[in-house]
Scaffold this motif. Sequence first.
Motif, PDB file in Angstrom:
ATOM      1  N   UNK A  78      41.941  80.765 100.700  1.00  0.00           N
ATOM      2  CA  UNK A  78      42.928  81.658 100.096  1.00  0.00           C
ATOM      3  C   UNK A  78      44.294  81.010  99.900  1.00  0.00           C
ATOM      4  N   UNK A  79      44.651  80.076 100.774  1.00  0.00           N
ATOM      5  CA  UNK A  79      45.998  79.495 100.730  1.00  0.00           C
ATOM      6  C   UNK A  79      46.019  78.051 100.246  1.00  0.00           C
ATOM      7  N   UNK A  80      44.850  77.428 100.165  1.00  0.00           N
ATOM      8  CA  UNK A  80      44.829  76.023  99.812  1.00  0.00           C
ATOM      9  C   UNK A  80      45.460  75.143 100.871  1.00  0.00           C
ATOM     10  N   UNK A  81      45.491  75.634 102.109  1.00  0.00           N
ATOM     11  CA  UNK A  81      46.101  74.907 103.212  1.00  0.00           C
ATOM     12  C   UNK A  81      45.185  73.768 103.658  1.00  0.00           C
ATOM     13  N   UNK A  82      45.695  72.535 103.609  1.00  0.00           N
ATOM     14  CA  UNK A  82      44.892  71.374 103.984  1.00  0.00           C
ATOM     15  C   UNK A  82      44.733  71.246 105.496  1.00  0.00           C
ATOM     16  N   UNK A  83      45.624  71.865 106.242  1.00  0.00           N
ATOM     17  CA  UNK A  83      45.576  71.785 107.704  1.00  0.00           C
ATOM     18  C   UNK A  83      45.598  73.199 108.288  1.00  0.00           C
ATOM     19  N   UNK A  84      44.513  73.953 108.113  1.00  0.00           N
ATOM     20  CA  UNK A  84      44.511  75.351 108.576  1.00  0.00           C
ATOM     21  C   UNK A  84      44.621  75.505 110.087  1.00  0.00           C
ATOM     22  N   UNK A  85      44.296  74.451 110.834  1.00  0.00           N
ATOM     23  CA  UNK A  85      44.324  74.582 112.288  1.00  0.00           C
ATOM     24  C   UNK A  85      45.743  74.634 112.838  1.00  0.00           C
TER      25      UNK A  85
END
Length: 409
Positions: free
Chosen positions: A235-242
């Motif tokens: 949903x956010x295109x976040x490369x580092x979701x952790x």
Amino acid sequence: MKIWIKYFIGILLGIAFAMVLPNTSSGTGDILNFIVEMVIRFGRYPLVILLFFSISTACYKLRDEKLMLKTGFWTFGIIVFSSALLVCIALVAATIIKLPRIPMTIESASAVPAIDFQGILRQLFPYTGIQSLLNDSYLLPCFIFAGLVGSGANDDKHAAAPAVAVFNSIARVAYIVMSFFTEILAVGMIALACHWVIGFIALQKTGLYMHLFLLLLLLFVLTAFVLYPLLIRFLCGERHPYRVIYASIAPILVAFVSGDANLTLPLLIRHGNESLGIRHRVNGVTYPLFSIFARGGAALVTAVCFIVILRSYSMLEIKMATIIWIGFYSFAFSFFLGEYPVGGTFLLLTILCIKHGGGYEAGYLLLREAAPVLGCFAAAFDALTAMTGSYIVGAKTGSIERQDLKKFI
């Protein structure tokens, strides 16, 4: 030192105290219960004042920037989706993994609990707005009053400018005070953890609930390290979701040792702002709404527990219609647990047992002793959902100022 490290040290000290305290003494238990109560009162102390002024100013900014509808759409969309997702996970896991049966009890159901829908509606609109600030458990009346004040002030910006400046100043001061309380709460974690461990040791000796707890732990790990990171990435295109999961450690620790949604809320707000960089216009609104409505953790725990109860009563396979019934009512009733920051999970389980009927009315008694720990698992799920959901809302509304990982509190 990071807040989560302080809290973790407090938990370790609490575990150590639990191992050496004479927990067989009633006097020791009474003193510990009193200390735990004072810690919870201390942690909740600045919450209502903070929420009123921060929600007011956040709603003013959202309406001024024409983000009210978009923020509301994404917030409630994530709340509904996350609750449905957690219920589905519970049903699939509990159906596939057959936990050991819990021995039957000869006790019968006594008082019949219920969610008072009319009472909830009356609380939303008391006779005076000030009364909405006097309820320290049910935060929705405070949210509605604050939201109306903030949104209404936007109709006449010139006349409201002095009041908005005062509200914004008080909100900042309340935030500073809240931050101080969250720092001191690290000491209170000693008592909370000690109380939790003493109760868990007593449960562990019975050997009845360990498989259930292990299943819930497995589902939490799956949700925290697989499902929610994938959701953030998609949903956010976040490369580092952790990084979102890392920012959630302190709220999850507080939620798990206390089982208290309102005690966890200040930590959620602070980490959302200072760690994830969610701007106040979104941060001040999403976290209270998630705390009130996003009780998918309670729905998940309830669904798993009810299937365990059914299998404890009968060796027959559970029909698909029954599984759907469990999922629907766990999901639907979870949205009305905002009035119960503590104990909502067991209340929901009790209601499902009574509503199902067919000789299962007293089924909840099989898990009565495990209710505090079950509530802690539910609170941990809900804290994780609030952090993840608010980050998604912030990303979708362009309200995130990305923070370097080293600056996380």
